[in-house]
Design a protein around this motif. Structure first.
Motif, PDB file in Angstrom:
ATOM      1  N   LEU A 278      -1.123   1.187 -13.633  1.00 28.29           N
ATOM      2  CA  LEU A 278       0.024   0.571 -12.983  1.00 28.29           C
ATOM      3  C   LEU A 278       1.225   0.429 -13.908  1.00 28.29           C
ATOM      4  O   LEU A 278       2.307   0.032 -13.463  1.00 28.29           O
TER       5      LEU A 278
ATOM      6  N   LYS B 219       2.062   4.637  -6.432  1.00 30.15           N
ATOM      7  CA  LYS B 219       2.423   3.858  -5.242  1.00 30.15           C
ATOM      8  C   LYS B 219       1.228   3.106  -4.655  1.00 30.15           C
ATOM      9  O   LYS B 219       1.403   2.066  -4.011  1.00 30.15           O
ATOM     10  N   HIS B 220       0.020   3.626  -4.869  1.00 31.58           N
ATOM     11  CA  HIS B 220      -1.180   3.024  -4.271  1.00 31.58           C
ATOM     12  C   HIS B 220      -2.355   3.287  -5.201  1.00 31.58           C
ATOM     13  O   HIS B 220      -2.609   4.440  -5.571  1.00 31.58           O
TER      14      HIS B 220
ATOM     15  N   ARG C 295       0.468  -2.957  -5.513  1.00 29.32           N
ATOM     16  CA  ARG C 295      -0.011  -1.580  -5.401  1.00 29.32           C
ATOM     17  C   ARG C 295      -1.517  -1.483  -5.583  1.00 29.32           C
ATOM     18  O   ARG C 295      -2.128  -0.467  -5.222  1.00 29.32           O
TER      19      ARG C 295
END
Length: 299
Positions: free
Chosen positions: A111, A117-118, A148
């Motif tokens: 992250l 994004k996910h 996220r």
């Protein structure tokens, strides 16, 4: 670390060895790997025995079935090499899957990449997540509150088997002992599903044991990945509390070994936050294949 039961190997497992003189040890093939400190939390989940310790040298640490998983003062030696060659090498990194990794360190490093994004984090043992968040919160850090991140307590093998084809840009396996709850994470069927769910231009990565303490297991994993993917290569580094202190991660991809060449823009964005990983370190770590391993892989 894993014993690769599917390959016919075994490692010692059980509760961490805590002695009266204040040492917590993992025993492996006649050698002890330990830290001076004390046990601060223990529990037995439906899957494994979980031990959290506070050490004098490396802060708080985690053992599963008596095997070292992580410690605050060493976790970057493990998490950065697993994550950044993949996240800096894949064509896209919008959707990432982490199987295992209940301490949160792998998710945290993923992250750091703003292009993610996910991120699905699938951990089989919810108690590992709970104890890590309670006692080892610095390892997961901001990841636990990042929108996220999508945490699922479930069997990662089933998750991967049921995931649609071409659903992730990066798949990372942050597993423990294959004789326990992570047993299926190094089977041929599981790894073939990992290839199936990767999007074009994607990268798969897994921790792949010590080339010294688990030589046969390490070589077997690399060769299995080379059978399944077009390209697979080990990267070598160190995690001092693990057996031998010398560790490996193996990266795999279709079409080209894109994990070898970091994307310059992504690398620059995360480099200042890294203690171990850098593009130069990565190139050297991929090149650091010892002669005896190279000969065994070529057989």
């Amino acid at each position: 670390m894993f014993s690769a039961k599917f390959l016919g190997f075994q490692t010692e497992a059980g509760k961490a060895h805590s002695s009266a003189d204040g040492w917590i040890d993992e025993y492996h093939q006649g050698v002890r790997y330990g830290l001076a400190g004390k046990v601060i939390a223990e529990d037995t989940s439906p899957f494994q025995h979980i031990t959290v310790i506070r050490s004098e040298r490396y802060g708080r640490g985690l053992l599963l079935d008596g095997c070292w998983m992580t410690a605050e003062g060493q976790e970057r030696y493990y998490h950065e090499p697993l994550v950044h060659p993949a996240l800096c090498g894949a064509v896209n990194v919008e959707r990432v899957l982490v199987v295992g990794g209940g301490d949160g360190g792998t998710a945290r490093e993923c992250l750091r990449h703003q292009d993610v994004k996910h991120l699905d984090l699938v951990e089989i043992d919810g108690r590992v997540v709970e104890l890590s968040r309670e006692h080892l919160s610095s390892i997961g850090s901001f990841a636990w509150s990042d929108p996220r991140l999508h945490l699922t307590v479930n069997d990662g093998v089933l998750w991967v088997a049921n995931a649609p084809a071409d659903s992730y840009d990066v798949v990372l396996v942050d597993g423990s002992d294959a004789a326990g709850p992570a047993e299926g994470l190094f089977s041929k069927q599981f790894l073939e599903h990992c290839r199936r769910i990767l999007r074009p231009g994607g990268i798969f990565a897994t921790q792949s044991e010590s080339p010294e303490a688990f030589r046969a297991v390490h070589c077997a994993v690399v060769n299995l990945l080379r059978d399944i993917f077009d390209h697979a290569d080990p990267l070598y580094g160190w995690v001092p509390i693990y057996p031998s202190g010398w560790w490996s991660w193996t990266f795999a991809a279709m079409e080209s070994p894109r994990y070898r060449e970091p994307n310059a823009q992504r690398s620059k964005a995360i480099a200042d936050a890294c203690d171990v990983w850098s593009p130069g370190w990565q190139r050297g770590a991929f090149a650091a294949v010892p002669a005896f391993i190279a000969r065994q892989l070529d057989q």
